[in-house]
Design a protein around this motif. Structure first.
Motif, PDB file in Angstrom:
ATOM      1  N   VAL A 163     -13.886  -8.202 -28.354  1.00  0.00           N
ATOM      2  CA  VAL A 163     -13.941  -8.691 -26.975  1.00  0.00           C
ATOM      3  C   VAL A 163     -13.044  -7.780 -26.137  1.00  0.00           C
ATOM      4  N   ARG A 164     -13.646  -7.015 -25.258  1.00  0.00           N
ATOM      5  CA  ARG A 164     -12.872  -6.073 -24.443  1.00  0.00           C
ATOM      6  C   ARG A 164     -12.095  -6.808 -23.358  1.00  0.00           C
ATOM      7  N   ASP A 165     -11.128  -6.114 -22.785  1.00  0.00           N
ATOM      8  CA  ASP A 165     -10.341  -6.696 -21.693  1.00  0.00           C
ATOM      9  C   ASP A 165     -11.214  -6.928 -20.469  1.00  0.00           C
ATOM     10  N   ALA A 166     -10.944  -8.016 -19.785  1.00  0.00           N
ATOM     11  CA  ALA A 166     -11.697  -8.329 -18.568  1.00  0.00           C
ATOM     12  C   ALA A 166     -11.330  -7.348 -17.460  1.00  0.00           C
ATOM     13  N   GLN A 167     -12.332  -6.981 -16.701  1.00  0.00           N
ATOM     14  CA  GLN A 167     -12.096  -6.085 -15.568  1.00  0.00           C
ATOM     15  C   GLN A 167     -11.469  -6.876 -14.416  1.00  0.00           C
ATOM     16  N   ARG A 168     -10.595  -6.226 -13.688  1.00  0.00           N
ATOM     17  CA  ARG A 168      -9.944  -6.872 -12.547  1.00  0.00           C
ATOM     18  C   ARG A 168     -10.448  -6.254 -11.245  1.00  0.00           C
ATOM     19  N   ASP A 179      -5.128  -8.868  -7.506  1.00  0.00           N
ATOM     20  CA  ASP A 179      -6.095  -8.463  -8.527  1.00  0.00           C
ATOM     21  C   ASP A 179      -6.420  -9.662  -9.415  1.00  0.00           C
ATOM     22  N   PHE A 180      -7.714 -10.025  -9.460  1.00  0.00           N
ATOM     23  CA  PHE A 180      -8.192 -11.143 -10.281  1.00  0.00           C
ATOM     24  C   PHE A 180      -9.236 -10.654 -11.278  1.00  0.00           C
ATOM     25  N   ARG A 181      -9.402 -11.398 -12.355  1.00  0.00           N
ATOM     26  CA  ARG A 181     -10.513 -11.135 -13.258  1.00  0.00           C
ATOM     27  C   ARG A 181     -11.827 -11.411 -12.530  1.00  0.00           C
ATOM     28  N   GLU A 182     -12.858 -10.695 -12.932  1.00  0.00           N
ATOM     29  CA  GLU A 182     -14.143 -10.791 -12.226  1.00  0.00           C
ATOM     30  C   GLU A 182     -14.679 -12.221 -12.193  1.00  0.00           C
ATOM     31  N   LYS A 183     -14.589 -12.912 -13.307  1.00  0.00           N
ATOM     32  CA  LYS A 183     -15.153 -14.274 -13.345  1.00  0.00           C
ATOM     33  C   LYS A 183     -14.395 -15.227 -12.427  1.00  0.00           C
ATOM     34  N   SER A 184     -13.119 -14.914 -12.149  1.00  0.00           N
ATOM     35  CA  SER A 184     -12.337 -15.791 -11.280  1.00  0.00           C
ATOM     36  C   SER A 184     -12.780 -15.711  -9.831  1.00  0.00           C
ATOM     37  N   LEU A 185     -13.543 -14.679  -9.496  1.00  0.00           N
ATOM     38  CA  LEU A 185     -13.967 -14.480  -8.106  1.00  0.00           C
ATOM     39  C   LEU A 185     -15.428 -14.874  -7.885  1.00  0.00           C
TER      40      LEU A 185
END
Length: 354
Positions: free
Chosen positions: A298-303, A239-245
């Motif tokens: 700033v909400r938590d990043a989606q994974r 599971d990664f943060r969206e921006k990491s992908l």
């Protein structure tokens, strides 16, 4: 250098180090992302009998290694064999019934020929009496009797013809493959034989047996899981943060470190990514939507979840649920490769500690 100057220098070094680390983590999260939220998943198949019955034998135990096609357990086959024999007897009785119907049809056809001859003779007699009646050589009463006899003969012919038709309907097609009655009993026999074959429960894949809830004499209900079969094939989900992908695609190089193998880095690659997560699925329940609310600026990043496959075999099978850390190589540059390798090797060494 005065103490104030030394303190000011350390402050500047700390600020510069902080800014450097801040920039590094921002860049690394995009081009060389790493996540400790990775898990080894193995397909777990609940194994149940397709028919209900008492267990006659159990051929496996917890942690047994089985191959596809191995017998896991057996049900008492005697009741199912009896049903097969009963279905065979019913099919044979249906064949005998058809033979009896064939004999009845032959007899009815012979009676029909006799009745047709009788009706023909009675018609000839009626025609003769009608000619004699015109000459007034026979009485009207005799003529009526002869007419009644002929009508009775014709009725007998019609009744016999209808009876033959009904017998042919009951008999059905003479071709056994197209005969409806025989097909019904053949289907019952095939179902009984199929149920008999299901008294032996086989492994549908290579794997490890777990959570065995069986013993001889236990009543196994159809569709109720009696043990679990853990598939040998592993799937690593991360599971990664969206921006990491953003720069990750199928075939992207990766590295995996397992908690069970500290100090060992395994080469891998990305095989696929999930189409979504549960948060993106809204149940259709007839109610209005309920927007998600958050008090945070700033909400938590989606994974999001991706799937990773190893390029080399594991030293041993890992249990499903084993934890891992996954490093992605989103960049082919030498500096990115160096720092990503440094990251994952550092994590692999830390697994000796925690």
């Amino acid at each position: 250098m005065t103490p104030e100057q030394k303190f000011a220098r350390w402050v500047r070094v700390s600020i510069a180090s902080f800014l450097l680390m801040f920039v590094y983590f921002i860049v690394a999260d995009i081009w060389i992302p790493l996540t400790p939220d990775a898990t080894v998943m193995r397909v777990v198949t609940p194994v149940s009998a397709r028919v209900s019955g008492y267990v006659a034998a159990v051929h496996v135990h917890n942690n047994s290694q089985v191959k596809k096609g191995d017998v896991l357990f057996e049900l008492d086959p005697i009741p199912f064999r009896n049903k097969v024999e009963a279905a065979q007897i019913a099919l044979e009785q249906a064949r005998l019934s058809n033979q009896q119907l064939d004999a009845q049809i032959v007899a009815a056809q012979a009676s029909l020929k006799t009745a047709q001859l009788t009706a023909r003779n009675d018609k000839v007699t009626l025609d003769r009496y009608q000619r004699l009646s015109t000459l007034q050589n026979v009485s009207q009463s005799d003529l009526d009797k002869v007419r009644t006899t002929w009508q009775s003969s014709e009725q007998s012919v019609a009744n016999l013809d209808a009876n033959i038709h009904n017998l042919r309907i009951a008999r059905g097609e003479r071709d056994e493959k197209r005969n409806v009655t025989l097909q019904k009993y053949r289907n019952a026999l095939e179902e009984a034989e199929l149920n008999l074959s299901w008294t032996k429960v086989y492994a549908q894949a290579d794997g490890t047996v777990s959570n065995v809830q069986l013993s001889p004499g236990f009543y196994a209900s159809s569709g109720v899981a009696a043990l679990a079969l853990v598939n040998n094939q592993t799937d690593i989900v991360a599971d990664f943060r969206e921006k990491s992908l953003r720069h990750t695609h199928q075939g992207t190089d990766a590295a995996v470190v397992f908690d069970a193998f500290p100090g060992h880095v395994f080469r891998a690659h990305v095989t696929s990514s999930d189409a979504g997560i549960l948060a993106g699925q809204e149940a259709v329940n007839g109610e209005l939507s309920e927007p998600e609310t958050s008090n945070r600026w700033v909400r938590d990043a989606q994974r999001m979840r991706i799937h990773v496959a190893l390029d080399e075999p594991l030293p041993k099978h890992l249990p499903t649920g084993a934890r891992a850390t996954v490093q992605l190589y989103n960049s082919e540059g030498p500096f990115a490769r160096f720092f990503s390798g440094l990251q994952i090797h550092l994590v692999s060494l830390l697994h000796y500690v925690y």
